[in-house]
Scaffold this active site. Structure first.
Site, mmCIF file in Angstrom:
data_model
loop_
_atom_site.group_PDB
_atom_site.id
_atom_site.type_symbol
_atom_site.label_atom_id
_atom_site.label_comp_id
_atom_site.label_asym_id
_atom_site.label_seq_id
_atom_site.Cartn_x
_atom_site.Cartn_y
_atom_site.Cartn_z
ATOM 1 N N HIS A 80 0.916 -0.899 -0.251
ATOM 2 C CA HIS A 80 -0.019 -0.288 0.207
ATOM 3 C C HIS A 80 0.254 1.148 0.013
ATOM 4 C CE1 HIS A 80 0.283 1.428 3.943
ATOM 5 N NE2 HIS A 80 0.263 0.559 5.076
ATOM 6 N N ASP A 191 5.591 3.666 6.383
ATOM 7 C CA ASP A 191 4.739 1.876 6.096
ATOM 8 C C ASP A 191 3.493 3.291 5.062
ATOM 9 O OD1 ASP A 191 2.500 0.507 6.865
ATOM 10 O OD2 ASP A 191 1.893 1.578 8.972
ATOM 11 N N GLU A 223 -5.539 1.461 2.442
ATOM 12 C CA GLU A 223 -5.104 0.363 2.898
ATOM 13 C C GLU A 223 -4.816 1.204 4.580
ATOM 14 O OE1 GLU A 223 -2.834 -2.539 5.864
ATOM 15 O OE2 GLU A 223 -2.670 0.127 5.561
ATOM 16 N N GLU A 224 -4.580 2.275 5.054
ATOM 17 C CA GLU A 224 -4.823 2.807 6.727
ATOM 18 C C GLU A 224 -6.802 2.622 6.615
ATOM 19 O OE1 GLU A 224 -2.365 2.488 8.412
ATOM 20 O OE2 GLU A 224 -0.892 3.111 7.442
ATOM 21 N N ASP A 246 4.143 -5.510 3.609
ATOM 22 C CA ASP A 246 3.990 -4.827 4.492
ATOM 23 C C ASP A 246 5.294 -4.182 5.278
ATOM 24 O OD1 ASP A 246 2.652 -2.652 5.635
ATOM 25 O OD2 ASP A 246 0.707 -3.424 5.328
ATOM 26 N N HIS A 330 3.555 4.753 12.752
ATOM 27 C CA HIS A 330 2.428 5.365 12.390
ATOM 28 C C HIS A 330 3.213 7.584 13.528
ATOM 29 C CE1 HIS A 330 -1.236 2.921 10.947
ATOM 30 N NE2 HIS A 330 -0.201 2.736 10.787
#
Length: 373
Positions: A80, A191, A223-224, A246, A330
């Protein structure tokens, strides 16, 4: 494009420079246009065809060369490209912006950060403010900041703010990527831009290998916020098998055994219900054959990655998950090791090049595999 980093590494290492361009690009979930254009431009060098579907997934196809009269198997490599961010939810008196999270944003990581409001008339710089500690009460100091306490200050009064910014405008963190020592890079959105860099590395290496399979490298969207790009692209492409790429948790302060991997020790190959045992087994065999260092990550239940959506698309797609170790997930200072990205790309290139009828025939076999032996 040369990213200013304070070091010479990014200018001398094409992978580092590529990763830092990817990190710097904007692509909050549902608004991935900028980073998608960057990825499409890079993929042109190694793909026979690059396109974007109606949801925004960027799909790069490298056609295989199967024996005459044999259908080329289709393998999907998915990572992603979206990042977590915010959206303007209200404009207060004084021109201060209230924002809401898009994806799993930890409000603690935003304090004092520079941000960009992506307004219709062009980007507007801002900073995230909070009540000064001098003015907080003892009770407030014991609490984590809340979204309702947070605001963005763009230096505009209320009238100017309302004329330039609208409720619904996207807000992204403005964090420059930097190179660290030991082949490591820190930045926002690693990410999962680190895994997008893996796809590029794999496609570049595949350009030097003969392969029978059609390889579809897909940079997925959203994706998130719900694995949506993976679900749509897997349905549309209908691959014979897929590997999602990922990031996963790497060892850092206060995060240790047994739930982490190590930076610089190679890709983490996941093992669990979300992963087809025969594909995992072949990934292990490929890594050993080509001297790729790897780690085993146990994921007993839902992986929370694109692999979860791909696996149950259509009538089911045999799927595996390979991850790049990452620290501080994150946050605006996520850290990855360039060696892990290189080795993950090398593993996937050799895996795709070695795809044969034997593996395809074994995909209906859900017996006990020799993973980890």
């Amino acid at each position: 494009m040369v990213v200013e980093t304070g070091t010479e590494q990014a200018q001398s290492d094409p992978l580092a420079e590529r990763l830092m361009r990817l990190s710097a690009a904007t692509g909050v979930s549902g608004h991935e246009g900028e980073v998608a254009r960057l990825i499409a431009g890079e993929m042109q060098a190694w793909a026979d065809e690059v396109r974007t579907d109606r949801l925004g997934n960027c799909i790069a196809l490298r056609r295989g060369q199967p024996p005459a009269g044999v259908r080329a198997p289709r393998v999907m490599l998915a990572a992603h490209m979206d990042e977590i961010g915010m959206v303007v939810s209200r404009i207060d008196k004084g021109g201060f912006l209230r924002v809401s999270p898009m994806g799993g944003v930890n409000v603690q990581t935003l304090m004092g950060q520079s941000v960009t409001v992506h307004a219709a008339g062009g980007p507007v710089p801002g900073v995230v403010g909070l009540k000064p500690p001098h003015l907080t009460t003892p009770e407030e100091r014991k609490e984590f900041p809340r979204w309702e306490d947070l605001f963005v200050d763009c230096g505009l009064d209320e009238e100017e703010a309302r004329s330039r910014i609208q409720v619904g405008d996207i807000v992204s963190v403005d964090a420059r990527p930097v190179t660290l020592l030991s082949d490591r890079v820190a930045g926002k959105a690693l990410d999962n831009r680190a895994s997008v860099a893996v796809l590029m590395e794999a496609m570049q290496r595949l350009s030097e290998l003969r392969h029978a399979a059609d390889v579809l490298a897909v940079a997925t969207v959203q994706e998130e916020v719900g694995l949506r790009g993976a679900e749509v692209s897997a349905f549309g492409l209908e691959p014979d098998l897929a590997v999602a790429v990922d990031v996963t948790f790497a060892r850092q302060r206060m995060v240790g055994e047994p739930d982490v991997t190590e930076l610089g020790k190679g890709p983490a190959i996941a093992w669990g219900a979300n992963m087809h045992p025969r594909i995992v087994e072949r990934l292990h065999q490929t890594a050993r054959l080509h001297g790729v260092p790897f780690q085993i990550e146990v994921v007993p239940g839902r992986s929370g990655t694109d692999a979860w959506a791909i696996q149950v698309a259509r009538a089911g797609i045999p799927t595996a998950l390979v991850s790049v170790p990452l620290r501080y997930m994150h946050t605006p200072v996520e850290v990855v090791d360039l060696r892990d990205i290189r080795e993950t790309g090398r593993l996937l290139a050799h895996f795709a090049a070695g795809l044969d009828a034997g593996l395809l025939g074994a995909l209906s076999d859900w017996g006990v595999a020799t993973v980890g032996r």
